[in-house]
Motif scaffolding. Structure first.
Motif, PDB file in Angstrom:
ATOM      1  N   ILE A 274       5.758 -37.428  35.733  1.00 29.63           N
ATOM      2  CA  ILE A 274       4.779 -36.437  35.246  1.00 29.63           C
ATOM      3  C   ILE A 274       5.409 -35.700  34.077  1.00 29.63           C
ATOM      4  O   ILE A 274       6.623 -35.739  33.884  1.00 29.63           O
ATOM      5  N   ASN A 275       4.568 -35.047  33.316  1.00 37.23           N
ATOM      6  CA  ASN A 275       5.090 -34.325  32.162  1.00 37.23           C
ATOM      7  C   ASN A 275       5.874 -33.103  32.594  1.00 37.23           C
ATOM      8  O   ASN A 275       5.541 -32.451  33.568  1.00 37.23           O
ATOM      9  N   ALA A 276       6.873 -32.794  31.808  1.00 42.06           N
ATOM     10  CA  ALA A 276       7.736 -31.667  32.173  1.00 42.06           C
ATOM     11  C   ALA A 276       6.934 -30.380  32.308  1.00 42.06           C
ATOM     12  O   ALA A 276       7.169 -29.575  33.207  1.00 42.06           O
ATOM     13  N   GLU A 277       5.970 -30.203  31.425  1.00 41.51           N
ATOM     14  CA  GLU A 277       5.255 -28.936  31.491  1.00 41.51           C
ATOM     15  C   GLU A 277       4.335 -28.860  32.693  1.00 41.51           C
ATOM     16  O   GLU A 277       3.938 -27.775  33.103  1.00 41.51           O
ATOM     17  N   GLU A 278       4.029 -30.016  33.258  1.00 39.80           N
ATOM     18  CA  GLU A 278       3.136 -29.976  34.417  1.00 39.80           C
ATOM     19  C   GLU A 278       3.905 -29.863  35.724  1.00 39.80           C
ATOM     20  O   GLU A 278       3.312 -29.791  36.793  1.00 39.80           O
ATOM     21  N   LEU A 279       5.209 -29.882  35.618  1.00 41.20           N
ATOM     22  CA  LEU A 279       6.016 -29.982  36.834  1.00 41.20           C
ATOM     23  C   LEU A 279       5.770 -28.824  37.790  1.00 41.20           C
ATOM     24  O   LEU A 279       5.595 -29.019  38.981  1.00 41.20           O
ATOM     25  N   ASN A 280       5.753 -27.618  37.244  1.00 44.15           N
ATOM     26  CA  ASN A 280       5.601 -26.469  38.135  1.00 44.15           C
ATOM     27  C   ASN A 280       4.245 -26.407  38.777  1.00 44.15           C
ATOM     28  O   ASN A 280       4.077 -25.872  39.861  1.00 44.15           O
ATOM     29  N   GLY A 281       3.268 -26.951  38.080  1.00 43.69           N
ATOM     30  CA  GLY A 281       1.919 -26.845  38.607  1.00 43.69           C
ATOM     31  C   GLY A 281       1.531 -27.972  39.545  1.00 43.69           C
ATOM     32  O   GLY A 281       0.531 -27.895  40.248  1.00 43.69           O
ATOM     33  N   ALA A 282       2.366 -29.027  39.569  1.00 47.94           N
ATOM     34  CA  ALA A 282       1.989 -30.188  40.376  1.00 47.94           C
ATOM     35  C   ALA A 282       2.056 -29.847  41.851  1.00 47.94           C
ATOM     36  O   ALA A 282       3.104 -29.467  42.361  1.00 47.94           O
ATOM     37  N   GLU A 283       0.949 -30.028  42.539  1.00 50.40           N
ATOM     38  CA  GLU A 283       0.941 -29.542  43.919  1.00 50.40           C
ATOM     39  C   GLU A 283       1.762 -30.423  44.847  1.00 50.40           C
ATOM     40  O   GLU A 283       2.321 -29.954  45.829  1.00 50.40           O
ATOM     41  N   ASN A 284       1.837 -31.713  44.526  1.00 52.01           N
ATOM     42  CA  ASN A 284       2.696 -32.560  45.347  1.00 52.01           C
ATOM     43  C   ASN A 284       4.041 -32.820  44.689  1.00 52.01           C
ATOM     44  O   ASN A 284       4.748 -33.735  45.091  1.00 52.01           O
ATOM     45  N   GLY A 285       4.353 -32.024  43.704  1.00 54.65           N
ATOM     46  CA  GLY A 285       5.614 -32.207  43.007  1.00 54.65           C
ATOM     47  C   GLY A 285       5.620 -33.501  42.209  1.00 54.65           C
ATOM     48  O   GLY A 285       4.592 -34.093  41.943  1.00 54.65           O
ATOM     49  N   GLY A 286       6.788 -33.941  41.836  1.00 54.37           N
ATOM     50  CA  GLY A 286       6.899 -35.174  41.071  1.00 54.37           C
ATOM     51  C   GLY A 286       8.222 -35.211  40.346  1.00 54.37           C
ATOM     52  O   GLY A 286       9.048 -34.301  40.456  1.00 54.37           O
ATOM     53  N   VAL A 287       8.393 -36.281  39.598  1.00 54.06           N
ATOM     54  CA  VAL A 287       9.616 -36.431  38.807  1.00 54.06           C
ATOM     55  C   VAL A 287       9.225 -36.342  37.342  1.00 54.06           C
ATOM     56  O   VAL A 287       8.367 -37.097  36.873  1.00 54.06           O
ATOM     57  N   ALA A 288       9.842 -35.430  36.633  1.00 55.59           N
ATOM     58  CA  ALA A 288       9.572 -35.295  35.200  1.00 55.59           C
ATOM     59  C   ALA A 288      10.837 -35.650  34.441  1.00 55.59           C
ATOM     60  O   ALA A 288      11.945 -35.327  34.876  1.00 55.59           O
ATOM     61  N   VAL A 289      10.669 -36.328  33.322  1.00 56.20           N
ATOM     62  CA  VAL A 289      11.825 -36.691  32.512  1.00 56.20           C
ATOM     63  C   VAL A 289      11.715 -36.035  31.156  1.00 56.20           C
ATOM     64  O   VAL A 289      10.713 -36.190  30.460  1.00 56.20           O
ATOM     65  N   LEU A 290      12.752 -35.302  30.804  1.00 58.60           N
ATOM     66  CA  LEU A 290      12.791 -34.641  29.511  1.00 58.60           C
ATOM     67  C   LEU A 290      13.750 -35.447  28.638  1.00 58.60           C
ATOM     68  O   LEU A 290      14.961 -35.411  28.840  1.00 58.60           O
ATOM     69  N   THR A 291      13.196 -36.204  27.703  1.00 55.92           N
ATOM     70  CA  THR A 291      14.068 -37.062  26.908  1.00 55.92           C
ATOM     71  C   THR A 291      14.497 -36.359  25.635  1.00 55.92           C
ATOM     72  O   THR A 291      13.877 -35.408  25.177  1.00 55.92           O
ATOM     73  N   GLY A 292      15.550 -36.864  25.061  1.00 55.37           N
ATOM     74  CA  GLY A 292      16.005 -36.357  23.775  1.00 55.37           C
ATOM     75  C   GLY A 292      16.569 -34.958  23.824  1.00 55.37           C
ATOM     76  O   GLY A 292      16.661 -34.282  22.808  1.00 55.37           O
TER      77      GLY A 292
END
Lengths: 673, 158
Positions: A274-292
């Motif tokens: 999921i996108n990094a900015e959506e991480l906090n809002g994701a209700e089931n959580g997820g894995v976000a990758v911030l590249t670069g």
């Protein structure tokens, strides 16, 4: 003398009163030791005896003036801060992402003046050192207390250097009007807080992410990597990808496994993350990758890291899986720009792409290094040598390929096999100098031999990336390199390290650092488990494997060091004992899978080269090699013998002294298919 | 006939098939099935599901992880005659979620899913589910999703 004492007696109650107030304030300010000494002498100084009885009034006057001054100052600063805070909110909510250059100026200005003020101040404003108490975990957007900035939310704010941080923390009053949830995190590019932070986006990191998500339902995991690619596996970069028939393989990065199934080197397609900015809002959580993004600073006390764009991210649990960077030869580094341009340090996807391109365009490539990577690349390029009229040279200081891993007789045998793959092997070669002449590289060896080539690939080892050790105050191991961690892969309370960068304590085999793919998986998974409370030590021994062409393939486990005494038990190999046959049979694509997976078999992709097995006497076709340390087996190589890793693992786990290793070798049924 | 030679510190033994016919007298220490350190299989000794089992691939950790966990848990603890018959809603949720990520959970899973169900019979009594349940029920390495995810899995099957 006596006069002093009488004066002091008169002043005593006042001094006591003022010192009490001072002490109270100090307690409230959260106590920085540097300031207490500043406090006490101040008290005395401000009540310097003026002689006589008037000094009481003078004293009161001075104190009063100081109080008033202090109060005015506090009021002004707090007001200014809250105003600045409001401005900041507006600025952010209006989505203008401009760097407020005025902001660093103002905090820095007010900071020294604040510091001055405190030194002359007896009483301090009710320091919102309430602020630290607000900190700890709390909502995602809360700024950790040690942040030197005045703004209460992290986000893209210019930060001051950390040394003034302790002063700044106390001196600069933070606004106490922290809104409950902070500014909406969704509007920020990067979350300012994440429960699980994984530094590094490689195999270990991905394995940990998966482990965390499996064990902590709804976990929010943020991976920060300085690469531009999401997590991918490295072995195919020096093996399968080179054997692909697809001309667009450098773009698709897909390879055909031995069982015929194709897959990408990426662990998961982009839709998994999921996108990094959506991480906090994701209700089931997820894995976000911030590249670069590179993590440049780690504040262990404050539980946060700083990126190269000055973003701060705080965490609850952190994994450092920074891997390493390829080592280079000093002679090449010193040789200058021209030589460096024709040198590849092979590790990442971009290195694979560039080397693939180079191999199609040059006449001669030299690989320096005789270990896993060097030999695999040599074999891969050697296979291309006929297609593209390419000369492939491999040179190394040892006597034979894998000289540091395989016992001498096997290393020699392997070297012959590598040569038969079309590689020109130069052993016992120490590079003395490299120069660029007429657009060709000239490598001069210590014994005088000269090798002319177009391109160099340096595969001389990996330097573990411990850049964060300094700022984080983490221990670096002097013997093996890497971060020193315990048997549970923990460096400090909330920090774990896994993968190539971890120098860990193996309960069975002692302290070590392992640079293999399966170890990254195992240690990453273990770190993920421990980050979610498992408290398990490194126990499941990781394995590794290598294929050198279609004839030579082996799996190994434990400490496999050629300087140890070895016992090898061999049988003659048949055509059925090749790496290809092994994976065909088990139907798996990659060797480490074969133990756990039972996938459907499908028609196998045909290989261009048919395996040929010579039939002369000392033929090390297939067998088992035991590596001993004090008569205990600490390492095992399964030479062209596959799908028996669990037995090998068990033998190492037992750690027993076996009188007759031939009996142990029987357990492997090496004569069977 | 086998022979042995020594090259420095390294010993080399060549053995024939006959030499290795007799069973080994090497002693191995018995494994403790409840060893907390050991990697566990799909089902833990206490009966719970090991979500971190490599055999599940990325099913429990992906975007549809929570739906998968619910569905599979319901199935695992189901005591109905047709195991899992009360879990239809959970499985439907899971399927709906998976359909939103066709890249991760490719829809041509019918063949593999029946295999998947067969191999997950170690945890379930019923060999295959009725047609009531959607095809993509259980997770196992057979599904092509976990194929892409299974590559990093490694453990000894218990």
């Amino acid at each position: 003398m006596l006069k002093c004492r009488t004066v002091w007696k008169k002043l005593a109650p006042l001094a006591r009163a003022s010192s009490t107030v001072c002490r109270q304030n100090v307690r409230r300010t959260g106590l920085t030791s540097s300031r207490i000494p500043a406090c006490v002498p101040v008290a005395h100084m401000s009540t310097g005896p003026a002689g006589g009885g008037r000094e009481n009034q003078l004293y009161i006057l001075l104190v009063g003036a100081a109080c008033v001054g202090g109060a005015i100052y506090t009021y002004r600063t707090v007001k200014g801060d809250s105003q600045r805070y409001q401005d900041r909110i507006e600025e952010i909510s209006s989505r203008s992402y401009k760097r407020a250059t005025a902001e660093p100026a103002t905090p820095i200005q007010s900071e020294p003046s604040a510091v001055d003020a405190t030194e002359t101040e007896v009483i301090l404003e009710p320091e919102p050192e309430a602020a630290p108490s607000l900190e700890p975990e709390a909502a995602p957007s809360l700024e950790p207390e040690a942040a030197p900035s005045l703004e209460s939310e992290a986000a893209p704010s210019p930060e001051e250097p950390s040394p003034p941080a302790p002063d700044a923390e106390v001196a600069v009053p933070e606004t106490t009007e922290l809104p409950p949830g902070g500014p909406a995190p969704d509007s920020l590019k990067v979350p300012s807080h994440t429960p699980y932070l994984l530094i590094g986006g490689g195999t270990a990191s991905f394995a940990a992410a998966r482990s965390i998500r499996a064990r902590d339902p709804g976990a929010k995991v943020l991976i920060v990597t300085d690469e531009s690619d999401p997590p991918y596996m490295r072995p195919p970069l020096s093996k399968e990808l080179w054997f692909s028939d697809d001309p667009s393989v450098t773009e698709t990065l897909r390879f055909k496994q031995w069982n015929g199934k194709e897959r990408s080197i990426y662990f998961q397609p982009p839709s998994f993350y999921i996108n990094a900015e959506e991480l906090n809002g994701a209700e089931n959580g997820g894995v976000a990758v911030l590249t670069g993004k590179k993590v440049v600073h780690m504040d262990v006390r404050g539980n946060k890291i700083k990126l190269d764009d000055d973003t701060e991210i705080s965490y609850d649990k952190c994994l450092i899986a920074t891997g390493g960077v390829p080592r280079n030869l000093q002679v090449i580094e010193r040789a200058g720009e021209e030589v460096m341009k024709k040198t590849t340090l092979f590790r990442k996807i971009e290195d694979f792409k560039s080397l693939d391109k180079v191999s199609r365009n040059v006449k001669s490539i030299t690989i320096i290094g005789g270990g896993f990577l060097g030999s695999e690349l040599a074999c891969a390029l050697g296979r291309r040598s006929t297609e593209y009229d390419l000369e492939v040279v491999q040179m190394f200081p040892e006597k034979g390929n894998m000289g540091k891993v395989l016992p001498e007789y096997l290393s020699n045998w392997t070297t012959e096999k590598v040569k038969s793959e079309g590689v020109k092997v130069i052993s016992e070669a120490l590079v003395k100098s490299v120069v660029c002449k007429d657009d060709k590289l000239e490598i001069k060896l210590k014994d005088g031999r000269l090798v002319k080539t177009d391109h160099i690939v340096a595969a001389v080892g990996l330097e573990p990336n411990v850049d964060l050790a300094k700022s984080a105050g983490l221990e670096v191991d002097s013997d093996f390199g890497g971060f020193r961690v315990n048997a549970e892969l923990q460096a400090r309370s909330n920090i774990w390290v896994a993968g190539d960068a971890a120098c860990f304590y193996d309960i069975r085999l002692g302290r070590r650092r392992v640079e293999h793919h399966d170890h990254a998986v195992v240690s990453g998974r273990l770190a993920g488990e421990n980050m979610t409370g498992a408290n398990k030590p490194y126990w499941h021994q990781s394995m590794f494997w290598s294929d050198l062409g279609p004839d030579v393939g082996y799996e190994a486990i434990g400490i496999v060091d050629s300087s140890l005494p070895t016992v090898g038990v061999f049988a003659k190999a048949t055509a059925k004992d090749t790496p290809k046959a092994a994976t065909e049979k088990s139907g798996t694509g990659i060797r480490s899978e074969s133990e756990t997976e039972d996938t459907a078999t499908s028609p196998v992709a045909s290989l261009t080269l048919a395996p040929t097995v010579e039939q002369h006497q000392d033929e090390y076709g297939k067998g088992v090699i035991f590596y001993l340390r004090d008569k205990v087996v600490v390492g095992i190589i399964l030479w062209n013998v596959f799908n028996r890793m669990p037995i090998a693992r068990k033998i190492i786990k037992d750690g027993e002294e076996h009188a007759d290793l031939n009996e142990v070798a029987k357990l492997f049924n090496i004569h069977d298919d | 006939m086998s022979y042995c030679k020594q090259e420095g510190k390294d010993r080399i033994i060549f053995v024939t098939k006959e030499d290795h016919e007799a069973p080994s007298n090497a002693e191995l220490i018995a494994d403790d099935p409840n060893d907390p350190y050991e990697e566990q299989g799909l089902i833990l000794p206490n009966g719970d599901i090991n979500w971190n089992c490599p055999c599940l691939g990325g099913m429990a950790s992906g975007p549809c992880g929570s739906q998968f966990k619910e569905a599979f848990s319901c199935f695992h603890y189901s005591k109905e005659e047709v195991k899992g018959s009360e879990c239809i809603d959970n499985f439907r949720n899971m399927q709906e979620c998976m359909q939103r990520y066709p890249e991760l959970y490719p829809q041509e899973e019918d063949k593999e899913s029946s295999q998947a169900e067969a191999s997950s019979s170690s945890v379930s009594a019923a060999p295959t589910e009725g047609s009531a349940l959607p095809p993509e029920t259980d997770s196992t390495p057979a599904t092509s999703t976990s194929d892409s995810t299974s590559l990093i899995d490694n453990q000894t099957a218990s």
